[in-house]
Write an enzyme that holds these catalytic residues in place. Structure first.
Site, PDB file in Angstrom:
ATOM      1  N   SER A  55       0.803  -1.224   0.000  1.00 56.23           N
ATOM      2  CA  SER A  55       0.000   0.000   0.000  1.00 56.23           C
ATOM      3  C   SER A  55       0.838   1.276   0.000  1.00 56.23           C
ATOM      4  CB  SER A  55      -0.946   0.024   1.211  1.00 56.23           C
ATOM      5  OG  SER A  55      -0.215   0.140   2.417  1.00 56.23           O
ATOM      6  N   LYS A  93       0.708   4.463   7.028  1.00 56.28           N
ATOM      7  CA  LYS A  93       0.111   5.352   6.022  1.00 56.28           C
ATOM      8  C   LYS A  93       0.575   6.790   6.279  1.00 56.28           C
ATOM      9  CE  LYS A  93      -2.605   2.181   4.133  1.00 56.28           C
ATOM     10  NZ  LYS A  93      -1.891   1.038   4.723  1.00 56.28           N
TER      11      LYS A  93
END
Length: 198
Positions: free
Chosen positions: A118, A155
């Site tokens: 990701s 993230k």
């Protein structure tokens, strides 16, 4: 360092032994390992290494253990070009410790293996090791390890419509807008990647 050329080579041999065995051997084994004619030569060598700050005696004074400088690596003064080749210049080196560069708060720092894809567009790949400084807050734009429900994720911390969110760096993944209770575990302050030999 006295006897600099030979001692530097011998120290590197000792470092290699430690990397493989996680201990510094006895005087006799050091003599055999470094090709010394006698145990006495190993005693003198280790005395020089202690004086230079590479090794110390254990608390019980029954063995040697690595000191801080044992883990130094040379940091070249010249840079390497990632674009067009450049003329070679001075490549002299100064001592460098990875911990000094990456870790500012040892008691609050953990190394976390990266899993998944990701964050690949930010250059963070599966198998990398994220160096994370534990903190409950972070600036926008920081790469954070956050706990959302019972799962951890790496993230970018962003704000969308006035609300904090977690942004992946892979267009295949949606923005995470956590609902309910979530918190920041820490901020990524560095990344370690080992390239395998072919």
């Amino acid at each position: 360092m006295r006897h600099a050329n030979r001692d530097a080579d011998h120290l590197n041999t000792l470092r290699q032994y430690f990397a493989q065995n996680r201990r510094i051997p006895s005087y006799q084994r050091i003599a055999d390992l470094l090709g010394f004619a006698s145990r006495a030569a190993a005693v003198k060598f280790m005395g020089r290494m202690e004086a230079e700050g590479f090794v110390v005696r254990t608390v019980d004074d029954d063995a040697w253990m690595p000191a801080r400088r044992f883990f130094e690596h040379p940091l070249a003064q010249a840079t390497v070009q990632a674009g067009q080749p450049a003329v070679a210049i001075d490549v002299s080196a100064e001592p460098f410790l990875f911990d000094d560069y990456l870790v500012k708060k040892p008691a609050d720092t953990v190394v976390v293996p990266v899993q998944g894809d990701s964050m690949i567009e930010a250059g963070i790949f599966e198998g990398d090791l994220a160096v994370v400084e534990r903190t409950a807050s972070a600036k926008l734009g920081s790469f954070v390890v956050a706990q959302v429900e019972d799962r951890f994720t790496l993230k970018e911390l962003v704000k969308v419509d006035g609300v904090h969110a977690l942004k992946a760096h892979n267009r295949r993944y949606p923005l995470i807008r956590p609902e309910g209770v979530w918190h920041i575990f820490g901020v990524m302050v560095g990344l370690v990647r080992r390239y395998q030999r072919c």
